[in-house]
Motif scaffolding. Structure first.
Motif, PDB file in Angstrom:
ATOM      1  N   GLN A 165      -3.585   0.349  15.672  1.00  0.00           N
ATOM      2  CA  GLN A 165      -4.466  -0.808  15.522  1.00  0.00           C
ATOM      3  C   GLN A 165      -4.137  -1.476  14.203  1.00  0.00           C
ATOM      4  N   ALA A 166      -5.134  -1.927  13.455  1.00  0.00           N
ATOM      5  CA  ALA A 166      -4.886  -2.599  12.180  1.00  0.00           C
ATOM      6  C   ALA A 166      -4.304  -1.620  11.157  1.00  0.00           C
ATOM      7  N   ALA A 167      -3.671  -2.181  10.126  1.00  0.00           N
ATOM      8  CA  ALA A 167      -3.066  -1.354   9.082  1.00  0.00           C
ATOM      9  C   ALA A 167      -4.106  -0.783   8.134  1.00  0.00           C
ATOM     10  N   GLY A 168      -5.328  -1.300   8.198  1.00  0.00           N
ATOM     11  CA  GLY A 168      -6.385  -0.798   7.335  1.00  0.00           C
ATOM     12  C   GLY A 168      -7.744  -1.236   7.849  1.00  0.00           C
ATOM     13  N   ALA A 169      -8.792  -0.664   7.292  1.00  0.00           N
ATOM     14  CA  ALA A 169     -10.150  -1.025   7.704  1.00  0.00           C
ATOM     15  C   ALA A 169     -11.116  -0.721   6.578  1.00  0.00           C
ATOM     16  N   TYR A 170     -12.165  -1.545   6.479  1.00  0.00           N
ATOM     17  CA  TYR A 170     -13.262  -1.278   5.552  1.00  0.00           C
ATOM     18  C   TYR A 170     -14.516  -1.036   6.364  1.00  0.00           C
ATOM     19  N   ARG A 171     -15.197   0.070   6.092  1.00  0.00           N
ATOM     20  CA  ARG A 171     -16.422   0.434   6.806  1.00  0.00           C
ATOM     21  C   ARG A 171     -17.602   0.330   5.844  1.00  0.00           C
ATOM     22  N   PRO A 172     -18.312  -0.800   5.904  1.00  0.00           N
ATOM     23  CA  PRO A 172     -19.413  -1.011   4.952  1.00  0.00           C
ATOM     24  C   PRO A 172     -20.482   0.077   5.018  1.00  0.00           C
ATOM     25  N   GLY A 173     -20.856   0.476   6.237  1.00  0.00           N
ATOM     26  CA  GLY A 173     -21.934   1.452   6.382  1.00  0.00           C
ATOM     27  C   GLY A 173     -21.607   2.792   5.756  1.00  0.00           C
ATOM     28  N   GLN A 174     -20.327   3.158   5.750  1.00  0.00           N
ATOM     29  CA  GLN A 174     -19.901   4.444   5.204  1.00  0.00           C
ATOM     30  C   GLN A 174     -19.257   4.317   3.833  1.00  0.00           C
ATOM     31  N   LYS A 175     -19.139   3.061   3.356  1.00  0.00           N
ATOM     32  CA  LYS A 175     -18.489   2.791   2.069  1.00  0.00           C
ATOM     33  C   LYS A 175     -17.135   3.471   2.004  1.00  0.00           C
ATOM     34  N   GLN A 176     -16.322   3.197   3.020  1.00  0.00           N
ATOM     35  CA  GLN A 176     -14.990   3.776   3.127  1.00  0.00           C
ATOM     36  C   GLN A 176     -13.942   2.702   3.348  1.00  0.00           C
ATOM     37  N   VAL A 177     -12.792   2.889   2.716  1.00  0.00           N
ATOM     38  CA  VAL A 177     -11.588   2.125   3.021  1.00  0.00           C
ATOM     39  C   VAL A 177     -10.614   3.090   3.675  1.00  0.00           C
ATOM     40  N   ILE A 178     -10.186   2.760   4.892  1.00  0.00           N
ATOM     41  CA  ILE A 178      -9.225   3.581   5.614  1.00  0.00           C
ATOM     42  C   ILE A 178      -7.893   2.828   5.641  1.00  0.00           C
ATOM     43  N   LEU A 179      -6.826   3.488   5.212  1.00  0.00           N
ATOM     44  CA  LEU A 179      -5.512   2.859   5.143  1.00  0.00           C
ATOM     45  C   LEU A 179      -4.528   3.623   6.022  1.00  0.00           C
ATOM     46  N   TYR A 180      -3.867   2.895   6.910  1.00  0.00           N
ATOM     47  CA  TYR A 180      -2.853   3.481   7.781  1.00  0.00           C
ATOM     48  C   TYR A 180      -1.450   3.084   7.330  1.00  0.00           C
ATOM     49  N   SER A 181      -1.352   2.536   6.143  1.00  0.00           N
ATOM     50  CA  SER A 181      -0.096   2.078   5.571  1.00  0.00           C
ATOM     51  C   SER A 181      -0.138   2.298   4.064  1.00  0.00           C
ATOM     52  N   HIS A 182       1.039   2.525   3.463  1.00  0.00           N
ATOM     53  CA  HIS A 182       1.134   2.633   2.016  1.00  0.00           C
ATOM     54  C   HIS A 182       1.412   1.279   1.369  1.00  0.00           C
ATOM     55  N   ASP A 183       1.566   0.230   2.167  1.00  0.00           N
ATOM     56  CA  ASP A 183       1.836  -1.099   1.615  1.00  0.00           C
ATOM     57  C   ASP A 183       0.685  -1.518   0.711  1.00  0.00           C
ATOM     58  N   VAL A 184       1.033  -1.962  -0.503  1.00  0.00           N
ATOM     59  CA  VAL A 184       0.008  -2.242  -1.504  1.00  0.00           C
ATOM     60  C   VAL A 184      -0.901  -3.390  -1.090  1.00  0.00           C
ATOM     61  N   ASP A 185      -0.373  -4.362  -0.333  1.00  0.00           N
ATOM     62  CA  ASP A 185      -1.211  -5.497   0.057  1.00  0.00           C
ATOM     63  C   ASP A 185      -2.314  -5.086   1.015  1.00  0.00           C
ATOM     64  N   VAL A 186      -2.088  -4.027   1.790  1.00  0.00           N
ATOM     65  CA  VAL A 186      -3.131  -3.538   2.700  1.00  0.00           C
ATOM     66  C   VAL A 186      -4.301  -2.992   1.881  1.00  0.00           C
ATOM     67  N   PHE A 187      -3.978  -2.219   0.842  1.00  0.00           N
ATOM     68  CA  PHE A 187      -5.046  -1.720  -0.034  1.00  0.00           C
ATOM     69  C   PHE A 187      -5.783  -2.875  -0.706  1.00  0.00           C
ATOM     70  N   PHE A 188      -5.048  -3.848  -1.237  1.00  0.00           N
ATOM     71  CA  PHE A 188      -5.683  -4.990  -1.889  1.00  0.00           C
ATOM     72  C   PHE A 188      -6.617  -5.728  -0.927  1.00  0.00           C
ATOM     73  N   HIS A 189      -6.197  -5.883   0.335  1.00  0.00           N
ATOM     74  CA  HIS A 189      -7.005  -6.585   1.342  1.00  0.00           C
ATOM     75  C   HIS A 189      -8.322  -5.851   1.580  1.00  0.00           C
ATOM     76  N   GLU A 190      -8.244  -4.540   1.781  1.00  0.00           N
ATOM     77  CA  GLU A 190      -9.461  -3.778   2.068  1.00  0.00           C
ATOM     78  C   GLU A 190     -10.338  -3.639   0.825  1.00  0.00           C
ATOM     79  N   LEU A 191      -9.722  -3.550  -0.350  1.00  0.00           N
ATOM     80  CA  LEU A 191     -10.493  -3.542  -1.595  1.00  0.00           C
ATOM     81  C   LEU A 191     -11.262  -4.853  -1.733  1.00  0.00           C
ATOM     82  N   ALA A 192     -10.611  -5.967  -1.382  1.00  0.00           N
ATOM     83  CA  ALA A 192     -11.283  -7.273  -1.446  1.00  0.00           C
ATOM     84  C   ALA A 192     -12.498  -7.300  -0.529  1.00  0.00           C
ATOM     85  N   HIS A 193     -12.377  -6.733   0.673  1.00  0.00           N
ATOM     86  CA  HIS A 193     -13.531  -6.651   1.581  1.00  0.00           C
ATOM     87  C   HIS A 193     -14.666  -5.863   0.921  1.00  0.00           C
ATOM     88  N   ALA A 194     -14.318  -4.721   0.322  1.00  0.00           N
ATOM     89  CA  ALA A 194     -15.343  -3.867  -0.274  1.00  0.00           C
ATOM     90  C   ALA A 194     -16.074  -4.587  -1.414  1.00  0.00           C
TER      91      ALA A 194
END
Length: 279
Positions: A165-194
């Motif tokens: 599915q997606a390379a990453g996800a942010y789960r507001p209810g659980q305050k979790q960022v899940i990353l399925y990729s080591h690409d730095v932009d994926v982390f930045f994207h999910e961090l921005a959501h958080a």
């Protein structure tokens, strides 16, 4: 580095990014990477359909198994735990007549067909107790810049094998960022959501404006930290939500630019304005 200098650098990066998007002069794109499951750490759900994997994630777990499967793993389902149901295909073997393309002769051929689906009860890892499961760390050898910012916002970051599915996800209810990729932009994207979620509660699912804010923030951070090769992916992602015409995409970015800047300000404030490692 002073706040005033930092604000100038962020705004310069934003303007540089918008100019590249406007002129179409984007650096060469980097290849996308995804995390693969490591041998010896397989779970029954690794073989499930994408729909069943998503159902498992919606129920807040990365590991769900049948009652007997948990017993075989040395764990017991807790008393009173409720099962979630995945769909398993019902099949039967049929014999069909087929024509040999070379000889033209008819012959009998057996085939397995799906006749329907049945619900199969499984239980979440969180609803079991007993022996600890083998653990594997999927984190990258070097954590991405601003990794500590997520923790300062009380957000847990987990790296897991890609499940289609997606390379990453942010789960507001659980305050979790899940990353399925080591690409730095994926982390930045999910961090921005958080961080965006601390400004106003995010809507469920992939909301247009939320995705444009997150991806624009990710692109700016990639520019600031010298992470090359990701702007092409970011521009295509933004156009997917805003429209393929560059003018429409730029207009969509401009409409959320105040929120983009506020997210960036909160990220750097949480980082303690420590930008010595910024390229």
């Amino acid at each position: 580095m002073s706040v005033k200098l930092e604000e100038g650098r962020v705004r310069q990066a934003v303007q540089s990014l918008l100019a590249m998007f406007r002129d179409g002069e984007l650096p060469e794109k980097a290849a996308r990477t995804f995390i693969n499951a490591r041998a010896g750490y397989g779970k029954p759900s690794d073989k499930w359909s994408l729909g069943n994997k998503l159902l498992m994630l919606i129920n807040g777990t990365e590991d769900a198994r049948g009652y007997q499967q948990w017993r075989e793993a040395g764990r017991q389902v807790k008393k009173g735990a409720k099962a979630i149901y995945i769909l398993a295909p019902m099949t039967r073997k049929v014999t069909q007549k087929v024509v040999d393309e070379e000889t033209g002769e008819e012959k009998q051929e057996e085939k397995i067909i799906v006749t329907g689906f049945r619900g199969v009860p499984v239980f979440r890892y969180e609803d079991t107790e007993g022996e600890p499961l083998p653990q594997v760390d999927y984190s990258p050898p070097e954590l991405p810049p601003l990794y500590e910012v997520a923790r300062r916002f009380g957000v847990e970051v987990k790296y897991l094998p890609f499940i289609g599915q997606a390379a990453g996800a942010y789960r507001p209810g659980q305050k979790q960022v899940i990353l399925y990729s080591h690409d730095v932009d994926v982390f930045f994207h999910e961090l921005a959501h958080a961080v965006h979620n601390t400004i106003r509660p995010l809507k469920g699912g992939q909301h247009r404006d939320q995705e444009i804010v997150a991806e624009t923030v990710a692109c700016v951070l990639c520019e600031l930290y010298g992470a090359k090769g990701y702007l092409w992916h970011g521009w295509e992602y933004i156009k997917h939500y805003a429209g393929q015409e560059p003018k429409a995409a730029l207009k969509a970015i401009m409409a959320v630019l105040n929120e983009v800047e506020e997210v960036l300000e909160r990220i750097f404030a949480a980082a303690g304005m420590d930008t010595d490692k910024v390229a």
